[in-house]
Design a protein around this motif. Structure first.
Motif, mmCIF file in Angstrom:
data_model
loop_
_atom_site.group_PDB
_atom_site.id
_atom_site.type_symbol
_atom_site.label_atom_id
_atom_site.label_comp_id
_atom_site.label_asym_id
_atom_site.label_seq_id
_atom_site.Cartn_x
_atom_site.Cartn_y
_atom_site.Cartn_z
ATOM 1 N N TYR A 156 -3.670 -5.500 -2.803
ATOM 2 C CA TYR A 156 -4.337 -6.262 -3.888
ATOM 3 C C TYR A 156 -5.292 -5.223 -4.729
ATOM 4 N N GLY A 157 -4.623 -3.974 -4.849
ATOM 5 C CA GLY A 157 -5.166 -2.925 -5.845
ATOM 6 C C GLY A 157 -6.690 -2.569 -5.487
ATOM 7 N N ALA A 158 -7.396 -2.237 -6.730
ATOM 8 C CA ALA A 158 -8.853 -1.984 -6.837
ATOM 9 C C ALA A 158 -9.517 -2.792 -7.466
ATOM 10 N N SER A 159 -10.196 -3.785 -7.077
ATOM 11 C CA SER A 159 -11.022 -4.708 -8.233
ATOM 12 C C SER A 159 -12.561 -4.427 -8.146
ATOM 13 N N LYS A 160 -12.865 -3.092 -7.887
ATOM 14 C CA LYS A 160 -14.391 -2.857 -8.203
ATOM 15 C C LYS A 160 -14.462 -1.243 -8.685
ATOM 16 N N ASP A 161 -15.233 -1.044 -9.450
ATOM 17 C CA ASP A 161 -15.463 0.282 -9.975
ATOM 18 C C ASP A 161 -16.515 1.165 -9.397
ATOM 19 N N ARG A 162 -16.145 2.462 -9.293
ATOM 20 C CA ARG A 162 -17.195 3.396 -8.794
ATOM 21 C C ARG A 162 -18.394 3.503 -9.647
ATOM 22 N N GLU A 163 -19.297 4.027 -8.857
ATOM 23 C CA GLU A 163 -20.657 4.173 -9.775
ATOM 24 C C GLU A 163 -21.108 5.364 -9.663
ATOM 25 N N ALA A 221 0.110 1.625 14.875
ATOM 26 C CA ALA A 221 0.327 0.905 13.750
ATOM 27 C C ALA A 221 -0.136 -0.447 14.519
ATOM 28 N N ILE A 222 -0.557 -1.331 13.440
ATOM 29 C CA ILE A 222 -0.892 -2.650 14.084
ATOM 30 C C ILE A 222 0.404 -3.537 13.502
ATOM 31 N N PRO A 223 0.845 -4.244 14.542
ATOM 32 C CA PRO A 223 2.343 -4.635 14.093
ATOM 33 C C PRO A 223 2.115 -5.687 13.097
ATOM 34 N N GLY A 224 3.260 -5.795 12.097
ATOM 35 C CA GLY A 224 3.324 -6.796 11.030
ATOM 36 C C GLY A 224 2.431 -6.667 10.037
ATOM 37 N N LEU A 225 1.442 -5.491 9.874
ATOM 38 C CA LEU A 225 0.697 -5.241 8.900
ATOM 39 C C LEU A 225 1.068 -4.091 8.229
ATOM 40 N N TYR A 226 1.070 -4.151 6.573
ATOM 41 C CA TYR A 226 1.602 -2.920 5.833
ATOM 42 C C TYR A 226 0.754 -2.904 4.511
ATOM 43 N N CYS A 227 0.686 -1.850 3.784
ATOM 44 C CA CYS A 227 0.069 -1.860 2.555
ATOM 45 C C CYS A 227 0.976 -0.971 1.594
ATOM 46 N N ALA A 228 0.536 -1.199 0.155
ATOM 47 C CA ALA A 228 1.125 -0.481 -0.825
ATOM 48 C C ALA A 228 0.177 -0.411 -1.915
ATOM 49 N N GLY A 229 0.513 0.384 -2.886
ATOM 50 C CA GLY A 229 -0.347 0.487 -4.160
ATOM 51 C C GLY A 229 -1.732 1.090 -4.171
ATOM 52 N N TRP A 230 -2.685 0.951 -4.965
ATOM 53 C CA TRP A 230 -3.866 1.526 -4.874
ATOM 54 C C TRP A 230 -4.548 1.142 -3.585
ATOM 55 N N VAL A 231 -4.450 0.138 -2.997
ATOM 56 C CA VAL A 231 -5.276 0.035 -1.758
ATOM 57 C C VAL A 231 -4.406 0.903 -0.534
ATOM 58 N N LYS A 232 -3.494 1.328 -0.759
ATOM 59 C CA LYS A 232 -2.737 2.296 0.283
ATOM 60 C C LYS A 232 -3.281 3.626 -0.188
ATOM 61 N N ARG A 233 -3.103 4.076 -1.225
ATOM 62 C CA ARG A 233 -3.175 5.557 -1.701
ATOM 63 C C ARG A 233 -4.610 5.771 -2.303
ATOM 64 N N GLY A 234 -5.334 5.047 -2.897
ATOM 65 C CA GLY A 234 -6.586 5.151 -3.503
ATOM 66 C C GLY A 234 -6.194 5.085 -4.984
ATOM 67 N N PRO A 235 -7.188 4.571 -5.800
ATOM 68 C CA PRO A 235 -6.938 4.211 -7.118
ATOM 69 C C PRO A 235 -6.386 5.187 -8.105
ATOM 70 N N THR A 236 -5.536 5.846 -7.979
ATOM 71 C CA THR A 236 -4.653 7.029 -8.962
ATOM 72 C C THR A 236 -3.196 6.764 -8.826
ATOM 73 N N GLY A 237 -2.446 7.082 -9.969
ATOM 74 C CA GLY A 237 -1.059 7.056 -10.087
ATOM 75 C C GLY A 237 -0.811 5.996 -11.031
ATOM 76 N N VAL A 238 0.208 6.241 -11.849
ATOM 77 C CA VAL A 238 0.884 5.559 -12.824
ATOM 78 C C VAL A 238 1.597 4.454 -12.178
ATOM 79 N N ILE A 239 2.229 3.543 -13.147
ATOM 80 C CA ILE A 239 3.005 2.450 -12.612
ATOM 81 C C ILE A 239 4.272 3.016 -11.691
ATOM 82 N N ALA A 240 4.901 4.171 -12.301
ATOM 83 C CA ALA A 240 6.111 4.556 -11.678
ATOM 84 C C ALA A 240 5.833 5.133 -10.348
ATOM 85 N N THR A 241 4.700 5.687 -10.192
ATOM 86 C CA THR A 241 4.408 6.201 -8.713
ATOM 87 C C THR A 241 3.933 5.000 -7.818
ATOM 88 N N THR A 242 3.344 3.963 -8.495
ATOM 89 C CA THR A 242 3.195 2.959 -7.663
ATOM 90 C C THR A 242 4.162 2.219 -7.205
#
Ligand SMILES: Cc1cc2nc3c(=O)[nH]c(=O)nc-3n(C[C@H](O)[C@H](O)[C@H](O)COP(=O)(O)OP(=O)(O)OC[C@H]3O[C@@H](n4cnc5c(N)ncnc54)[C@H](O)[C@@H]3O)c2cc1C
Ligand SMILES: NC(=O)c1ccc[n+]([C@@H]2O[C@H](COP(=O)([O-])OP(=O)(O)OC[C@H]3O[C@@H](n4cnc5c(N)ncnc54)[C@H](OP(=O)(O)O)[C@@H]3O)[C@@H](O)[C@H]2O)c1
Length: 432
Positions: free
Chosen positions: A76-83, A338-359
């Motif tokens: 679900y990405g990163a839907s807030k901004d850093r202050e 590992a919590i069985p059955g739970l996974y993540c990808a994208g910015w919520v996995k790695r942090g809010p950096t990376g272009v579309i190709a890396t995502t």
């Protein structure tokens, strides 16, 4: 998920429309980047894929969702901004990059932002990433360059009467530590009628200096430009990359006022022993300050992910400091397990950096992990079928195709690629 070959994938999306930051983040003058939507559309055409829009994942209750699915992937990405946490950063006239980008890209949440581009001629952007350069380019472009893109109609109107002619993009470190990339820098330098101010040469290494490829190319481009640029006063707009400065306060026009009038910036120097050409070099304040007059500023220091309500019920301890889900190779973990059955990808996995190709690469690697965990296992879990009747306003892929067609039609009438709906109601009205 049932046996691997007949797995059903349900994708939940908060808004009635898909594509996340590709629709609401990527700048309107970068249509080539949006081609990844074709890949997504190809996936969505599979009969084993359900798009479920207009659905806030936080509201269903994750425990409930867990009961209906074998695997949940958080993307679900990163839907807030850093202050910045400096005084005055919420004064009128100081905008978060996320809000401004959302506004010109038609994100319903920011349709009524109405940034003040009329009160002054100078805009200041804090942070030197690619988002900062996107904002600088949109402010300096001129509407002729943007008017056929999918930029929001109200943004185009406001930009057409903008008085902004000078943009400062301010970094706390130097040019060899900036996080923008060469393509975006070059694009800004190539804008017509803009004087891109030279960068102090002492901050750039000599041609003979060995550097990683990306830094070398940026350094060579800036040096070459700075050696050859002249003060051409016929050019009506200017773009400044200012280095080694940090905002220490945003100041109002009077003691009682709440409108931005200036920014106090501290000058920084490299910490003792740090190599100014090393990407990880750190800086400290010199205690010398300057004041820059401006009524318009943007905070562009990165996005931030937050936990979803109910995550703790699933045993997830969201890492608030990093803004990520604790995970090993995409498997969500607690205390290393590992919590069985739970996974993540994208910015919520790695942090809010990376272009579309890396995502995308990152998403493929998590997908492989899910497949390897579930290969050969069968399941009778019902997925969306168990929830559908409780969410009558959820949208599906066919609904998106109708909204897509209507937006393209509205755009055609204005000579634009598309005119995005500016509110969720407008999107849902198309379907009624
Ligand atoms: C301003 C900006 C410009 C960019 N420009 C480029 C570019 O030109 N080229 C490039 O290669 N990369 C660009 N990027 C980077 C690229 O957009 C990201 O790498 C990528 O979008 C991250 O993907 P993601 O899936 O992690 O997050 P997102 O793309 O943000 O997707 C997350 C999705 O989750 C949904 N969601 C959030 N909360 C919930 C909830 N509670 N319930 C249900 N759904 C929810 C969101 O609506 C969204 O659809 C840009 C990034 C930004 C911020
Ligand atoms: N066209 C494109 O390809 C495109 C367009 C937009 C975005 N993106 C990608 O999207 C990702 C996010 O971009 P982004 O620009 O939001 O983030 P970013 O690349 O992480 O840049 C953030 C900037 O803010 C600075 N910063 C952080 N904290 C600060 C503070 N407290 N005070 C002052 N400055 C501070 C950072 O400096 P320090 O290094 O000193 O921390 C850095 O210059 C990036 O990977 C980017 O490449 C790509």
């Amino acid at each position: 998920m049932a046996k691997r070959h007949d797995a059903i994938v349900d994708m939940y999306e908060k808004l009635p429309v898909p594509f996340g930051l590709v629709r609401f983040g990527v700048a309107p003058d970068h249509p080539e980047v949006k081609n990844c939507q074709d890949r997504f559309t190809e996936v969505a055409s599979s009969p084993r894929f359900n798009f479920i829009g207009n659905f806030d994942m936080g509201k269903v209750g994750l425990l409930e969702l867990r009961k209906q699915y074998d695997a949940i992937l958080f993307a679900y990405g990163a839907s807030k901004d850093r202050e910045l946490s400096v005084p005055g950063e919420h004064l009128q006239g100081v905008y978060s990059a996320r809000a401004f980008v959302g506004w010109y890209n038609g994100l319903p949440e920011y349709a009524s932002l109405s940034p003040d581009l009329q009160s002054g001629d100078t805009a200041v952007i804090i942070g030197q990433g690619n988002v900062a350069l996107d904002i600088a380019r949109i402010l300096l472009s001129g509407v002729e360059r943007l008017k056929t893109t999918d930029i929001a109609a109200n943004a185009l109107d406001t930009l057409s009467s903008s008085k902004v002619t000078k943009v400062h993009v301010i970094g706390r470190r130097g040019p060899l530590q900036a996080s923008f990339t060469i393509k975006e820098l070059r694009e800004l330098m190539q804008l017509l009628d803009i004087q891109f101010k030279p960068v102090p040469l002492h901050l750039l290494p000599g041609l003979e200096q060995k550097l990683p490829r990306a830094q070398k190319r940026i350094s060579d481009l800036l040096r070459n430009h700075s050696n050859h640029s002249s003060n051409d006063n016929r050019l009506s707009k200017s773009m400044n990359l200012d280095f080694l400065q940090s905002p220490i306060s945003f100041n109002a026009d009077s003691d009682a006022g709440n409108k931005l009038a200036s920014i106090t910036l501290s000058h920084n120097r490299y910490k003792n022993g740090n190599d100014l050409f090393d990407a990880s070099a750190g800086v400290e304040s010199t205690n010398e300050n300057d004041t820059l007059k401006t009524s318009l500023a943007f905070r562009s220091i990165g996005y931030k992910s937050e936990p979803l309500p109910g995550m703790q019920d699933l045993g997830i301890e969201f890492d608030l400091r990093k803004g990520t889900l604790p995970n090993v190779a995409g498997r969500v973990v607690n205390g290393g397990n590992a919590i069985p059955g739970l996974y993540c990808a994208g910015w919520v996995k790695r942090g809010p950096t990376g272009v579309i190709a890396t995502t995308m690469e990152d998403a493929f690697s998590t997908a492989e992990i899910i497949v390897s965990d579930w290969a050969g296992k069968a399941s009778g879990k019902p997925g969306w079928e168990a929830l559908r009747s409780r969410f009558p306003h959820a949208t599906d892929w066919d609904d998106w195709l109708k909204i897509d067609a209507a937006e393209r039609e509205m755009g055609r009438a204005k000579g634009k690629e598309r005119e995005k709906c500016s509110s969720v109601d407008q999107m849902l009205n198309i379907l009624r």
